[in-house]
Design a protein around this motif. Structure first.
Motif, PDB file in Angstrom:
ATOM      1  N   CYS A   1      -4.980  16.606   8.081  1.00 34.95           N
ATOM      2  CA  CYS A   1      -3.703  17.042   7.504  1.00 34.95           C
ATOM      3  C   CYS A   1      -3.324  18.443   7.974  1.00 34.95           C
ATOM      4  O   CYS A   1      -4.162  19.295   8.211  1.00 34.95           O
ATOM      5  N   LYS A   2      -2.026  18.662   8.113  1.00 40.56           N
ATOM      6  CA  LYS A   2      -1.466  19.945   8.537  1.00 40.56           C
ATOM      7  C   LYS A   2      -0.859  20.642   7.322  1.00 40.56           C
ATOM      8  O   LYS A   2      -0.182  20.013   6.511  1.00 40.56           O
ATOM      9  N   SER A   3      -1.105  21.946   7.190  1.00 40.06           N
ATOM     10  CA  SER A   3      -0.551  22.708   6.073  1.00 40.06           C
ATOM     11  C   SER A   3       0.760  23.359   6.479  1.00 40.06           C
ATOM     12  O   SER A   3       0.858  24.006   7.526  1.00 40.06           O
ATOM     13  N   ILE A   4       1.786  23.159   5.648  1.00 40.24           N
ATOM     14  CA  ILE A   4       3.106  23.743   5.879  1.00 40.24           C
ATOM     15  C   ILE A   4       3.576  24.375   4.575  1.00 40.24           C
ATOM     16  O   ILE A   4       3.858  23.684   3.594  1.00 40.24           O
ATOM     17  N   VAL A   5       3.641  25.717   4.554  1.00 37.98           N
ATOM     18  CA  VAL A   5       4.105  26.472   3.389  1.00 37.98           C
ATOM     19  C   VAL A   5       3.372  26.015   2.112  1.00 37.98           C
ATOM     20  O   VAL A   5       3.984  25.612   1.126  1.00 37.98           O
ATOM     21  N   GLY A   6       2.069  26.037   2.165  1.00 39.33           N
ATOM     22  CA  GLY A   6       1.268  25.717   0.998  1.00 39.33           C
ATOM     23  C   GLY A   6       1.073  24.239   0.729  1.00 39.33           C
ATOM     24  O   GLY A   6       0.315  23.861  -0.151  1.00 39.33           O
ATOM     25  N   MET A   7       1.771  23.365   1.468  1.00 37.80           N
ATOM     26  CA  MET A   7       1.623  21.921   1.290  1.00 37.80           C
ATOM     27  C   MET A   7       1.036  21.318   2.561  1.00 37.80           C
ATOM     28  O   MET A   7       1.289  21.799   3.664  1.00 37.80           O
ATOM     29  N   ALA A   8       0.240  20.269   2.374  1.00 37.89           N
ATOM     30  CA  ALA A   8      -0.342  19.584   3.532  1.00 37.89           C
ATOM     31  C   ALA A   8       0.442  18.302   3.786  1.00 37.89           C
ATOM     32  O   ALA A   8       1.058  17.740   2.881  1.00 37.89           O
ATOM     33  N   ASN A   9       0.410  17.836   5.026  1.00 40.27           N
ATOM     34  CA  ASN A   9       1.222  16.677   5.387  1.00 40.27           C
ATOM     35  C   ASN A   9       0.497  15.795   6.399  1.00 40.27           C
ATOM     36  O   ASN A   9      -0.172  16.281   7.309  1.00 40.27           O
ATOM     37  N   ILE A  10       0.646  14.483   6.213  1.00 42.70           N
ATOM     38  CA  ILE A  10       0.222  13.482   7.186  1.00 42.70           C
ATOM     39  C   ILE A  10       1.376  12.497   7.317  1.00 42.70           C
ATOM     40  O   ILE A  10       1.701  11.792   6.358  1.00 42.70           O
ATOM     41  N   ASN A  11       2.022  12.453   8.466  1.00 43.38           N
ATOM     42  CA  ASN A  11       3.204  11.606   8.585  1.00 43.38           C
ATOM     43  C   ASN A  11       2.822  10.153   8.906  1.00 43.38           C
ATOM     44  O   ASN A  11       1.650   9.829   9.115  1.00 43.38           O
ATOM     45  N   ALA A  12       3.828   9.296   8.948  1.00 46.29           N
ATOM     46  CA  ALA A  12       3.592   7.855   9.116  1.00 46.29           C
ATOM     47  C   ALA A  12       2.944   7.535  10.457  1.00 46.29           C
ATOM     48  O   ALA A  12       2.118   6.620  10.546  1.00 46.29           O
TER      49      ALA A  12
ATOM     50  N   LEU B   1       0.857  -1.182   0.000  1.00 44.88           N
ATOM     51  CA  LEU B   1       0.000   0.000   0.000  1.00 44.88           C
ATOM     52  C   LEU B   1       0.894   1.233   0.000  1.00 44.88           C
ATOM     53  O   LEU B   1       1.816   1.340   0.816  1.00 44.88           O
ATOM     54  N   LEU B   2       0.629   2.161  -0.905  1.00 45.93           N
ATOM     55  CA  LEU B   2       1.385   3.410  -0.988  1.00 45.93           C
ATOM     56  C   LEU B   2       0.492   4.570  -0.592  1.00 45.93           C
ATOM     57  O   LEU B   2      -0.643   4.686  -1.051  1.00 45.93           O
ATOM     58  N   PHE B   3       1.035   5.434   0.268  1.00 47.23           N
ATOM     59  CA  PHE B   3       0.271   6.549   0.832  1.00 47.23           C
ATOM     60  C   PHE B   3       1.023   7.838   0.534  1.00 47.23           C
ATOM     61  O   PHE B   3       2.205   7.969   0.857  1.00 47.23           O
ATOM     62  N   ASN B   4       0.334   8.792  -0.081  1.00 49.13           N
ATOM     63  CA  ASN B   4       0.938  10.090  -0.414  1.00 49.13           C
ATOM     64  C   ASN B   4       0.844  11.016   0.798  1.00 49.13           C
ATOM     65  O   ASN B   4      -0.201  11.563   1.093  1.00 49.13           O
ATOM     66  N   ARG B   5       1.950  11.171   1.503  1.00 51.27           N
ATOM     67  CA  ARG B   5       1.927  11.890   2.777  1.00 51.27           C
ATOM     68  C   ARG B   5       2.023  13.405   2.634  1.00 51.27           C
ATOM     69  O   ARG B   5       1.643  14.150   3.545  1.00 51.27           O
ATOM     70  N   THR B   6       2.517  13.907   1.507  1.00 52.45           N
ATOM     71  CA  THR B   6       2.668  15.346   1.305  1.00 52.45           C
ATOM     72  C   THR B   6       2.146  15.734  -0.065  1.00 52.45           C
ATOM     73  O   THR B   6       2.554  15.167  -1.073  1.00 52.45           O
ATOM     74  N   ASN B   7       1.245  16.726  -0.081  1.00 49.07           N
ATOM     75  CA  ASN B   7       0.684  17.218  -1.339  1.00 49.07           C
ATOM     76  C   ASN B   7      -0.149  18.444  -1.010  1.00 49.07           C
ATOM     77  O   ASN B   7      -0.074  18.955   0.115  1.00 49.07           O
ATOM     78  N   SER B   8      -0.951  18.920  -1.949  1.00 48.41           N
ATOM     79  CA  SER B   8      -1.914  19.962  -1.619  1.00 48.41           C
ATOM     80  C   SER B   8      -2.948  19.375  -0.665  1.00 48.41           C
ATOM     81  O   SER B   8      -3.092  18.152  -0.566  1.00 48.41           O
ATOM     82  N   LYS B   9      -3.697  20.220   0.026  1.00 44.67           N
ATOM     83  CA  LYS B   9      -4.673  19.732   1.001  1.00 44.67           C
ATOM     84  C   LYS B   9      -5.717  18.849   0.345  1.00 44.67           C
ATOM     85  O   LYS B   9      -6.219  17.903   0.957  1.00 44.67           O
TER      86      LYS B   9
END
Length: 280
Positions: A212-223, A152-160
């Protein structure tokens, strides 16, 4: 006429602009086309319309297969909000054997291994290998970043809107994941196709969007955050049965995709013939 390959080829040769390409009225007016009689124009239009209908029906069939997969998920597991089947609840971490980040190596046009990035996962939850880059990885580090069929592949950083895209790697070719992706392998309690469907459900998409958390225009969900997501824990036998049904749907969907390619080839061929005057 405006959909014909001849027109697109012509436009590519006349567009101009420093930042944004544009064309002028005179470019359009100067494009030469055959001018058959009105009767022949209607004949051409009908042939192209019939081909377009066939193509559109095949596109709709593919969408209906996706809707069927979502319907089967709800039939077998219910809406996760209500848990009408009273499945045991837990977190994704309970099902995970391993969760690894990808490499931060720079992508290039050439390399030893195809390099999976965030654009290789679709929002709907499928792999897209149409735009690939490559990377070289030392043998000693390869086990950290290489993906296997069924991961399973999960995209952890992208736009919200796009963070949290989730897909199952379905190729037999060895590939490496970039740092924006998380590779997840599960223990005996989970089938990856169930977890994928869960995260791609309307409920799952809403959970991911809200966390998800937004950081400098990008959103992130860590492992760690991914593994802390609440999830139903239905029996593995039921998960496996679900995966088998999805596999059958995917087989039919692949046949429809091949048919769609044939329909598009037919439509483009007819376009070329039409504007070469071969239907008259």
């Amino acid at each position: 006429m405006f959909q014909s390959p001849q027109y697109f080829s012509y436009i590519q040769n006349v567009v101009n602009g420093s930042n944004i390409n544009n064309i002028k009225n005179e470019h359009i007016n100067n494009f030469k086309i055959p001018v058959p009689s009105l009767k022949d124009q209607k004949k051409i239009a009908q042939i192209l319309d019939d081909a377009a209908v066939l193509r559109n029906k095949t596109e709709q069939l593919i969408k209906e297969y996706d809707a069927l997969a979502q319907s089967i998920f709800l039939d077998m597991f219910g809406d996760p909000v209500f848990n009408k089947f009273n499945f045991q609840k837990g977190i994704i971490r309970d099902l995970v054997k391993e969760a690894k980040y990808g490499t931060s190596e720079k992508a290039s046009e050439e390399g030893q291994y195809p390099y999976l990035r965030m654009n290789n996962l679709t929002y709907e939850g499928y792999m897209d290998y149409s735009s690939m880059k490559y990377v070289n990885i030392p043998d000693k580090d390869l086990h950290k970043y290489l993906v296997e069929k069924g991961d399973l592949l999960f995209n952890r950083t992208n736009s919200k809107e796009l963070v949290g895209k989730t897909a199952i790697f379905d190729s037999a070719e060895p590939m490496v994941i970039a740092g924006y992706l998380i590779r997840v392998r599960f223990n005996e309690k989970a089938n990856p196709f169930f977890v994928k469907a869960y995260l791609n459900s309307k409920y799952g998409k809403l959970v991911l969007r809200n966390m998800c958390k937004s950081i400098v225009g990008m959103a992130n969900i860590n492992a760690q955050e991914l593994q802390n997501i609440l999830i139903l824990h239905p029996p593995i036998e039921l998960q496996n049965k679900f995966a088998e049904r999805i596999a059958l749907i995917e087989q039919q969907k692949e046949l429809a995709k091949k048919e769609l390619i044939e329909c598009e080839d037919l439509f483009n061929c007819l376009l070329q013939k039409a504007f070469k005057g071969e239907f008259v």
